[in-house]
Design a protein around this motif. Structure first.
Motif, PDB file in Angstrom:
ATOM      1  N   VAL A  74       1.690  41.615 -38.452  1.00 39.71           N
ATOM      2  CA  VAL A  74       0.511  42.383 -38.851  1.00 39.71           C
ATOM      3  C   VAL A  74      -0.693  41.917 -38.044  1.00 39.71           C
ATOM      4  CG1 VAL A  74       1.360  42.811 -41.184  1.00 39.71           C
ATOM      5  CG2 VAL A  74      -0.046  40.795 -40.729  1.00 39.71           C
ATOM      6  N   THR A  75      -1.702  42.763 -37.987  1.00 40.13           N
ATOM      7  CA  THR A  75      -2.920  42.431 -37.265  1.00 40.13           C
ATOM      8  C   THR A  75      -3.734  41.415 -38.047  1.00 40.13           C
ATOM      9  OG1 THR A  75      -2.995  44.675 -36.378  1.00 40.13           O
ATOM     10  CG2 THR A  75      -5.022  43.380 -36.221  1.00 40.13           C
ATOM     11  N   ALA A  76      -4.162  40.345 -37.378  1.00 39.37           N
ATOM     12  CA  ALA A  76      -5.048  39.356 -37.977  1.00 39.37           C
ATOM     13  C   ALA A  76      -6.480  39.577 -37.488  1.00 39.37           C
ATOM     14  CB  ALA A  76      -4.593  37.941 -37.641  1.00 39.37           C
ATOM     15  N   VAL A  77      -6.619  39.838 -36.189  1.00 44.29           N
ATOM     16  CA  VAL A  77      -7.931  40.070 -35.570  1.00 44.29           C
ATOM     17  C   VAL A  77      -7.746  41.123 -34.493  1.00 44.29           C
ATOM     18  CG1 VAL A  77      -9.812  39.049 -34.228  1.00 44.29           C
ATOM     19  CG2 VAL A  77      -8.615  37.661 -35.917  1.00 44.29           C
ATOM     20  N   SER A  78      -8.693  42.036 -34.400  1.00 47.39           N
ATOM     21  CA  SER A  78      -8.633  43.047 -33.351  1.00 47.39           C
ATOM     22  C   SER A  78     -10.046  43.371 -32.893  1.00 47.39           C
ATOM     23  CB  SER A  78      -7.935  44.305 -33.874  1.00 47.39           C
ATOM     24  OG  SER A  78      -7.652  45.186 -32.829  1.00 47.39           O
ATOM     25  N   GLN A  79     -10.162  43.665 -31.595  1.00 45.84           N
ATOM     26  CA  GLN A  79     -11.478  43.975 -31.022  1.00 45.84           C
ATOM     27  C   GLN A  79     -11.326  45.105 -30.025  1.00 45.84           C
ATOM     28  OE1 GLN A  79     -13.888  40.712 -29.548  1.00 45.84           O
ATOM     29  NE2 GLN A  79     -14.547  41.974 -27.832  1.00 45.84           N
ATOM     30  N   ILE A  80     -12.251  46.051 -30.069  1.00 42.20           N
ATOM     31  CA  ILE A  80     -12.221  47.180 -29.144  1.00 42.20           C
ATOM     32  C   ILE A  80     -13.461  47.154 -28.256  1.00 42.20           C
ATOM     33  CG2 ILE A  80     -13.315  48.771 -30.790  1.00 42.20           C
ATOM     34  CD1 ILE A  80     -11.424  50.972 -29.627  1.00 42.20           C
ATOM     35  N   SER A  81     -13.245  47.452 -26.999  1.00 40.30           N
ATOM     36  CA  SER A  81     -14.346  47.626 -26.045  1.00 40.30           C
ATOM     37  C   SER A  81     -14.250  49.050 -25.512  1.00 40.30           C
ATOM     38  CB  SER A  81     -14.241  46.636 -24.880  1.00 40.30           C
ATOM     39  OG  SER A  81     -14.400  45.314 -25.342  1.00 40.30           O
ATOM     40  N   PHE A  82     -15.287  49.837 -25.768  1.00 43.46           N
ATOM     41  CA  PHE A  82     -15.326  51.213 -25.297  1.00 43.46           C
ATOM     42  C   PHE A  82     -15.812  51.207 -23.855  1.00 43.46           C
ATOM     43  CE2 PHE A  82     -15.957  51.370 -29.901  1.00 43.46           C
ATOM     44  CZ  PHE A  82     -14.912  52.213 -30.261  1.00 43.46           C
ATOM     45  N   LEU A  83     -15.066  51.830 -22.966  1.00 44.86           N
ATOM     46  CA  LEU A  83     -15.384  51.785 -21.542  1.00 44.86           C
ATOM     47  C   LEU A  83     -16.013  53.072 -21.029  1.00 44.86           C
ATOM     48  CD1 LEU A  83     -12.069  50.135 -20.316  1.00 44.86           C
ATOM     49  CD2 LEU A  83     -14.221  49.003 -20.910  1.00 44.86           C
ATOM     50  N   SER A  84     -15.552  54.211 -21.516  1.00 49.68           N
ATOM     51  CA  SER A  84     -16.027  55.492 -21.006  1.00 49.68           C
ATOM     52  C   SER A  84     -15.755  56.579 -22.032  1.00 49.68           C
ATOM     53  CB  SER A  84     -15.281  55.823 -19.701  1.00 49.68           C
ATOM     54  OG  SER A  84     -15.711  57.048 -19.164  1.00 49.68           O
ATOM     55  N   ALA A  85     -16.513  57.639 -21.951  1.00 52.20           N
ATOM     56  CA  ALA A  85     -16.253  58.787 -22.817  1.00 52.20           C
ATOM     57  C   ALA A  85     -14.947  59.443 -22.390  1.00 52.20           C
ATOM     58  CB  ALA A  85     -17.399  59.793 -22.717  1.00 52.20           C
ATOM     59  N   VAL A  86     -14.244  60.002 -23.349  1.00 54.56           N
ATOM     60  CA  VAL A  86     -13.011  60.723 -23.065  1.00 54.56           C
ATOM     61  C   VAL A  86     -13.367  62.006 -22.322  1.00 54.56           C
ATOM     62  CG1 VAL A  86     -11.021  61.879 -24.094  1.00 54.56           C
ATOM     63  CG2 VAL A  86     -11.913  59.776 -25.126  1.00 54.56           C
ATOM     64  N   ARG A  87     -12.654  62.252 -21.223  1.00 56.07           N
ATOM     65  CA  ARG A  87     -12.894  63.479 -20.448  1.00 56.07           C
ATOM     66  C   ARG A  87     -11.766  64.493 -20.620  1.00 56.07           C
ATOM     67  NH1 ARG A  87     -14.675  59.367 -16.684  1.00 56.07           N
ATOM     68  NH2 ARG A  87     -16.946  59.392 -16.658  1.00 56.07           N
ATOM     69  N   CYS A 105       0.669  36.081 -32.149  1.00 57.18           N
ATOM     70  CA  CYS A 105       0.890  36.717 -30.857  1.00 57.18           C
ATOM     71  C   CYS A 105      -0.407  37.390 -30.426  1.00 57.18           C
ATOM     72  CB  CYS A 105       2.018  37.738 -30.947  1.00 57.18           C
ATOM     73  SG  CYS A 105       1.782  38.967 -32.245  1.00 57.18           S
ATOM     74  N   PHE A 106      -0.493  37.721 -29.147  1.00 55.36           N
ATOM     75  CA  PHE A 106      -1.713  38.326 -28.607  1.00 55.36           C
ATOM     76  C   PHE A 106      -1.315  39.486 -27.700  1.00 55.36           C
ATOM     77  CE2 PHE A 106      -5.419  38.633 -25.823  1.00 55.36           C
ATOM     78  CZ  PHE A 106      -6.447  38.623 -26.747  1.00 55.36           C
ATOM     79  N   PHE A 107      -1.845  40.666 -28.001  1.00 55.95           N
ATOM     80  CA  PHE A 107      -1.525  41.884 -27.259  1.00 55.95           C
ATOM     81  C   PHE A 107      -2.793  42.511 -26.691  1.00 55.95           C
ATOM     82  CE2 PHE A 107       2.204  41.461 -29.835  1.00 55.95           C
ATOM     83  CZ  PHE A 107       3.213  42.181 -29.221  1.00 55.95           C
ATOM     84  N   GLN A 108      -2.603  43.279 -25.626  1.00 58.54           N
ATOM     85  CA  GLN A 108      -3.687  44.079 -25.069  1.00 58.54           C
ATOM     86  C   GLN A 108      -3.242  45.526 -25.014  1.00 58.54           C
ATOM     87  OE1 GLN A 108      -5.945  42.755 -21.622  1.00 58.54           O
ATOM     88  NE2 GLN A 108      -5.733  44.793 -20.728  1.00 58.54           N
ATOM     89  N   THR A 109      -4.121  46.418 -25.432  1.00 61.26           N
ATOM     90  CA  THR A 109      -3.855  47.853 -25.387  1.00 61.26           C
ATOM     91  C   THR A 109      -4.891  48.511 -24.494  1.00 61.26           C
ATOM     92  OG1 THR A 109      -2.968  47.827 -27.628  1.00 61.26           O
ATOM     93  CG2 THR A 109      -3.634  49.963 -26.750  1.00 61.26           C
ATOM     94  N   ASP A 110      -4.416  49.258 -23.513  1.00 62.45           N
ATOM     95  CA  ASP A 110      -5.291  50.032 -22.624  1.00 62.45           C
ATOM     96  C   ASP A 110      -5.180  51.495 -23.019  1.00 62.45           C
ATOM     97  OD1 ASP A 110      -6.131  47.864 -20.844  1.00 62.45           O
ATOM     98  OD2 ASP A 110      -4.032  47.834 -20.230  1.00 62.45           O
ATOM     99  N   ILE A 111      -6.324  52.127 -23.252  1.00 61.07           N
ATOM    100  CA  ILE A 111      -6.353  53.540 -23.616  1.00 61.07           C
ATOM    101  C   ILE A 111      -6.969  54.325 -22.468  1.00 61.07           C
ATOM    102  CG2 ILE A 111      -7.183  55.282 -25.241  1.00 61.07           C
ATOM    103  CD1 ILE A 111      -7.333  53.093 -27.367  1.00 61.07           C
ATOM    104  N   THR A 112      -6.243  55.366 -22.042  1.00 63.75           N
ATOM    105  CA  THR A 112      -6.722  56.258 -20.979  1.00 63.75           C
ATOM    106  C   THR A 112      -6.542  57.697 -21.448  1.00 63.75           C
ATOM    107  OG1 THR A 112      -4.540  56.277 -19.949  1.00 63.75           O
ATOM    108  CG2 THR A 112      -6.122  54.656 -19.107  1.00 63.75           C
TER     109      THR A 112
END
Length: 131
Positions: A74-87, A105-112
């Motif tokens: 399960v998620t213990a800590v999560s942080q999001i960084s917004f990079l750009s508006a969705v086009r 564990c530590f994961f990274q999610t990239d959203i495009t």
């Protein structure tokens, strides 16, 4: 878990799959790729994609990746960084394990979007509940 097994298991995540519309496209141990086709319901008052939509997609992709090895995580800590508006009109979240330990564990999610726009990066620390 195979793709079909993951889709069947996570169908029970009604908020992510039915309410938000997240779909598992690919998965493997400590990896997931999920998509979401945007509709007007995903937009805020300014006409932009609501941040919570991005966060929900990332959290769902994390859950698929982190729980694909059979260890409940399960998620213990999560942080999001917004990079750009969705086009575009389709979001893709790809989640990869960066570090795994006995209890966390530590994961990274990239959203495009489908135009290749980097929209957000989400990091998540997970807690293994059984091991």
């Amino acid at each position: 878990m195979t793709l079909e097994e993951a889709q069947a298991f996570f169908k029970e995540d009604v908020y992510a799959t039915e309410v938000t519309g997240a779909v598992i496209q690919a998965c493997g141990p400590n990896y997931a790729k999920c998509t979401l086709s945007l509709t007007p319901r995903h937009r805020n008052a300014a006409g932009q994609v609501m941040g919570g939509v991005l966060f929900t997609l990332a959290d769902f992709a994390f859950a698929v990746a982190a729980n694909n090895t059979g260890i409940l995580t399960v998620t213990a800590v999560s942080q999001i960084s917004f990079l750009s508006a969705v086009r575009g009109s389709v979001l893709t979240a790809e989640t990869r394990l960066l570090k795994d330990g006995r209890r966390s564990c530590f994961f990274q999610t990239d959203i495009t979007d489908e135009l290749g726009t980097p929209v957000a990066v989400v990091t998540a620390t997970g807690t293994h509940l059984e091991k």
